[in-house]
Design a protein around this motif. Sequence first.
Motif, PDB file in Angstrom:
ATOM      1  N   ALA A 150     181.174  26.087   4.578  1.00 45.72           N
ATOM      2  CA  ALA A 150     180.273  25.022   5.457  1.00 45.72           C
ATOM      3  C   ALA A 150     179.074  24.045   4.586  1.00 45.72           C
ATOM      4  O   ALA A 150     178.588  23.998   3.407  1.00 45.72           O
ATOM      5  N   ALA A 151     178.246  23.519   5.155  1.00 45.98           N
ATOM      6  CA  ALA A 151     177.092  22.289   5.096  1.00 45.98           C
ATOM      7  C   ALA A 151     176.195  23.441   4.475  1.00 45.98           C
ATOM      8  O   ALA A 151     174.848  22.673   4.144  1.00 45.98           O
ATOM      9  N   ASN A 152     175.368  23.930   5.259  1.00 49.51           N
ATOM     10  CA  ASN A 152     174.575  25.155   4.423  1.00 49.51           C
ATOM     11  C   ASN A 152     175.236  26.682   4.277  1.00 49.51           C
ATOM     12  O   ASN A 152     175.732  26.537   4.838  1.00 49.51           O
ATOM     13  N   ALA A 153     173.949  27.637   3.991  1.00 53.23           N
ATOM     14  CA  ALA A 153     174.789  28.858   3.626  1.00 53.23           C
ATOM     15  C   ALA A 153     173.346  29.443   4.321  1.00 53.23           C
ATOM     16  O   ALA A 153     172.566  29.229   3.994  1.00 53.23           O
ATOM     17  N   LYS A 154     173.697  31.351   3.965  1.00 54.63           N
ATOM     18  CA  LYS A 154     172.132  31.686   4.521  1.00 54.63           C
ATOM     19  C   LYS A 154     172.110  32.214   2.931  1.00 54.63           C
ATOM     20  O   LYS A 154     172.699  32.654   2.380  1.00 54.63           O
ATOM     21  N   LYS A 155     170.578  33.038   2.952  1.00 52.09           N
ATOM     22  CA  LYS A 155     169.715  33.805   1.533  1.00 52.09           C
ATOM     23  C   LYS A 155     170.665  34.658   1.825  1.00 52.09           C
ATOM     24  O   LYS A 155     170.684  35.567   2.235  1.00 52.09           O
ATOM     25  N   GLY A 156     171.042  34.670   0.122  1.00 51.45           N
ATOM     26  CA  GLY A 156     172.083  35.705  -0.241  1.00 51.45           C
ATOM     27  C   GLY A 156     173.315  35.820  -0.536  1.00 51.45           C
ATOM     28  O   GLY A 156     174.227  36.162  -1.300  1.00 51.45           O
ATOM     29  N   GLN A 157     173.771  34.894   0.671  1.00 51.37           N
ATOM     30  CA  GLN A 157     175.553  33.634   0.243  1.00 51.37           C
ATOM     31  C   GLN A 157     175.891  33.195  -0.911  1.00 51.37           C
ATOM     32  O   GLN A 157     174.430  32.569  -1.567  1.00 51.37           O
ATOM     33  N   ALA A 173     182.426  20.485 -16.210  1.00 54.38           N
ATOM     34  CA  ALA A 173     180.881  19.893 -15.549  1.00 54.38           C
ATOM     35  C   ALA A 173     180.045  20.416 -15.270  1.00 54.38           C
ATOM     36  O   ALA A 173     179.668  21.226 -15.020  1.00 54.38           O
ATOM     37  N   LYS A 174     178.862  19.521 -15.466  1.00 55.62           N
ATOM     38  CA  LYS A 174     177.458  20.705 -15.569  1.00 55.62           C
ATOM     39  C   LYS A 174     176.599  20.290 -14.621  1.00 55.62           C
ATOM     40  O   LYS A 174     176.699  19.176 -14.464  1.00 55.62           O
ATOM     41  N   VAL A 175     176.461  21.424 -14.201  1.00 52.34           N
ATOM     42  CA  VAL A 175     175.370  20.932 -12.773  1.00 52.34           C
ATOM     43  C   VAL A 175     173.772  22.166 -13.144  1.00 52.34           C
ATOM     44  O   VAL A 175     174.196  22.498 -13.771  1.00 52.34           O
ATOM     45  N   SER A 176     172.915  21.472 -12.827  1.00 48.63           N
ATOM     46  CA  SER A 176     172.293  22.107 -12.075  1.00 48.63           C
ATOM     47  C   SER A 176     172.066  22.128 -11.468  1.00 48.63           C
ATOM     48  O   SER A 176     171.565  21.149 -10.444  1.00 48.63           O
ATOM     49  N   VAL A 177     171.037  23.597 -10.742  1.00 49.55           N
ATOM     50  CA  VAL A 177     171.061  23.807  -9.258  1.00 49.55           C
ATOM     51  C   VAL A 177     169.573  23.972  -9.217  1.00 49.55           C
ATOM     52  O   VAL A 177     168.753  24.893 -10.342  1.00 49.55           O
ATOM     53  N   PHE A 178     169.179  23.401  -8.218  1.00 47.55           N
ATOM     54  CA  PHE A 178     166.943  23.826  -8.338  1.00 47.55           C
ATOM     55  C   PHE A 178     166.949  23.454  -7.032  1.00 47.55           C
ATOM     56  O   PHE A 178     167.954  23.279  -5.631  1.00 47.55           O
ATOM     57  N   PHE A 197     176.670  29.732  -6.817  1.00 53.30           N
ATOM     58  CA  PHE A 197     176.046  30.578  -7.223  1.00 53.30           C
ATOM     59  C   PHE A 197     175.470  31.376  -6.001  1.00 53.30           C
ATOM     60  O   PHE A 197     175.844  30.978  -4.951  1.00 53.30           O
ATOM     61  N   ASP A 198     174.385  31.821  -6.566  1.00 52.74           N
ATOM     62  CA  ASP A 198     173.750  32.335  -5.018  1.00 52.74           C
ATOM     63  C   ASP A 198     172.720  32.049  -5.040  1.00 52.74           C
ATOM     64  O   ASP A 198     172.056  31.781  -5.749  1.00 52.74           O
ATOM     65  N   ALA A 199     172.514  31.696  -3.553  1.00 50.67           N
ATOM     66  CA  ALA A 199     171.433  31.155  -3.026  1.00 50.67           C
ATOM     67  C   ALA A 199     170.509  31.866  -2.832  1.00 50.67           C
ATOM     68  O   ALA A 199     170.752  33.146  -1.676  1.00 50.67           O
ATOM     69  N   ILE A 200     169.537  32.261  -3.483  1.00 51.24           N
ATOM     70  CA  ILE A 200     168.118  33.327  -4.086  1.00 51.24           C
ATOM     71  C   ILE A 200     167.145  33.671  -2.914  1.00 51.24           C
ATOM     72  O   ILE A 200     166.490  34.336  -2.649  1.00 51.24           O
ATOM     73  N   TRP A 201     167.310  32.396  -2.902  1.00 50.25           N
ATOM     74  CA  TRP A 201     165.686  32.089  -1.397  1.00 50.25           C
ATOM     75  C   TRP A 201     166.483  30.613  -0.652  1.00 50.25           C
ATOM     76  O   TRP A 201     167.551  30.345  -1.021  1.00 50.25           O
ATOM     77  N   SER A 202     165.432  31.096   0.727  1.00 54.12           N
ATOM     78  CA  SER A 202     165.761  29.873   1.835  1.00 54.12           C
ATOM     79  C   SER A 202     164.948  28.804   1.847  1.00 54.12           C
ATOM     80  O   SER A 202     163.872  28.200   0.658  1.00 54.12           O
ATOM     81  N   GLY A 230     174.612  10.584 -12.998  1.00 52.14           N
ATOM     82  CA  GLY A 230     173.898  11.124 -12.358  1.00 52.14           C
ATOM     83  C   GLY A 230     173.864  11.402 -11.014  1.00 52.14           C
ATOM     84  O   GLY A 230     173.672  10.076 -10.378  1.00 52.14           O
ATOM     85  N   SER A 231     174.392  12.565 -10.563  1.00 53.23           N
ATOM     86  CA  SER A 231     174.598  12.184  -9.074  1.00 53.23           C
ATOM     87  C   SER A 231     174.584  13.878  -8.698  1.00 53.23           C
ATOM     88  O   SER A 231     174.113  14.759  -8.834  1.00 53.23           O
ATOM     89  N   THR A 232     174.029  13.599  -6.942  1.00 50.21           N
ATOM     90  CA  THR A 232     173.417  14.909  -6.304  1.00 50.21           C
ATOM     91  C   THR A 232     173.738  15.031  -5.026  1.00 50.21           C
ATOM     92  O   THR A 232     174.574  14.006  -4.475  1.00 50.21           O
ATOM     93  N   THR A 233     173.082  16.366  -4.112  1.00 46.71           N
ATOM     94  CA  THR A 233     173.358  16.418  -3.302  1.00 46.71           C
ATOM     95  C   THR A 233     172.441  17.182  -2.959  1.00 46.71           C
ATOM     96  O   THR A 233     172.269  18.415  -3.581  1.00 46.71           O
ATOM     97  N   PHE A 234     172.659  17.329  -1.287  1.00 52.07           N
ATOM     98  CA  PHE A 234     171.531  18.429  -1.004  1.00 52.07           C
ATOM     99  C   PHE A 234     171.469  19.520   0.072  1.00 52.07           C
ATOM    100  O   PHE A 234     172.662  18.998   0.722  1.00 52.07           O
ATOM    101  N   ILE A 235     171.177  20.475   0.198  1.00 55.44           N
ATOM    102  CA  ILE A 235     171.793  21.445   0.935  1.00 55.44           C
ATOM    103  C   ILE A 235     170.255  22.123   1.094  1.00 55.44           C
ATOM    104  O   ILE A 235     169.805  22.360   0.235  1.00 55.44           O
ATOM    105  N   THR A 236     170.488  23.090   2.599  1.00 54.09           N
ATOM    106  CA  THR A 236     169.593  23.853   2.849  1.00 54.09           C
ATOM    107  C   THR A 236     170.016  25.344   3.809  1.00 54.09           C
ATOM    108  O   THR A 236     170.641  25.486   3.797  1.00 54.09           O
ATOM    109  N   ILE A 237     169.390  26.042   2.986  1.00 50.47           N
ATOM    110  CA  ILE A 237     169.693  27.950   2.611  1.00 50.47           C
ATOM    111  C   ILE A 237     168.948  28.547   4.199  1.00 50.47           C
ATOM    112  O   ILE A 237     167.328  27.593   3.569  1.00 50.47           O
ATOM    113  N   LYS A 238     169.750  28.789   4.921  1.00 53.82           N
ATOM    114  CA  LYS A 238     168.669  29.619   6.066  1.00 53.82           C
ATOM    115  C   LYS A 238     168.280  30.506   5.872  1.00 53.82           C
ATOM    116  O   LYS A 238     168.873  31.347   4.833  1.00 53.82           O
TER     117      LYS A 238
END
Length: 238
Positions: A150-157, A173-178, A197-202, A230-238
Motif C-alpha cells: 500500500a501507499a501508506n501503512a500504520k504505526k508499528g507495521q 543499494a544504500k537507503v536512509s529513512v527519515f 523498516f519498521d514504522a516506529i512513529w506516525s 539521489g532519489s527520494t519518495t514520501f510516505i505517510t504512516i497512519k
Amino acid sequence: MKILISFFTFLAVLLCSHTGYAHALWIESSSYGTLNQSHEVKVYYGEFATNERDQVDKWYSDVKDFSLMLHAPGKEPVKLQLTNKGDHFSGSFQPTTAGTYFLSIVKAAKDLGGKTKYEFSSLVPVVVGKSATLDYKAVKSPLQIELLGAANAKKGQSVQAKITSFGKVVPQAKVSVFSATGWGKEFVADENGILTFDAIWSGPYVLEASTFAETAGEHEGKAYASAWQGSTTFITIK
C-alpha cells in the motif's frame, strides 16, 4: 535520539567542500486522492529530518528549474504548472479516473561538484479509488524507490520498498529513512534491491536512496570523473 546524518551528507563531505550538495529534493503529497477533486503537491529542497527547507533562490545550481511530471493511468506524462512559494514550489492536479498516479522529477544539476555530476530525483504515488498494490511499470527513472504494498501503512507495521534503475533492481543499494520526528536510520537493500523498516512513529517519512560511480563523461560541456544520483519518495504512516 541522535539524528542520523543523511547518506547524501556523508557523500557530499567526502566528495566536495560545498555542503549544498548534501541536500535532497523531495515531493510531498497525500498518498491518496479523490476523483474530480484538486490534489495538492509540494516540492522541497533541503534536509527533511532536520526540517531544513531552503528558500528557492538558495537551491544549488539550477535545481529549481526542474520539471514535475504527472503520470496519469493510461496517459502520457504531462508537466504540472508550479508556483514559487518561497521555500518550496506548489501545484495541483485533478484526477478524473481511478487508478495510481505518479509524480516524478529527474533533474541533473547544471554545475558539477568538483569533478562529480549530481542528479536529483523524486517519485511519489497517488492512489485514486481502491487499489491493493502499486504498479510502477509505467515509470522507469534512472534511480527510483518503489513502495511495495500500500501507499501508506500504520504505526508499528513493517514497510518495504524496492530500489530500481530503469526498471532493473539495484542490489545492496544504500537507503536512509527519515521521520519528521528527527529520527533516521541507514539501511542496505538486499540482493533483490529490497529494504524493510519498521514504522516506529506516525506521520510523514522520506526515504533517500543514492548511488555513486566513478564513471567519466561530459555534462553541459564540462568533463566529469564521477556521477552521483539521489532519489527520494514520501510516505505517510497512519
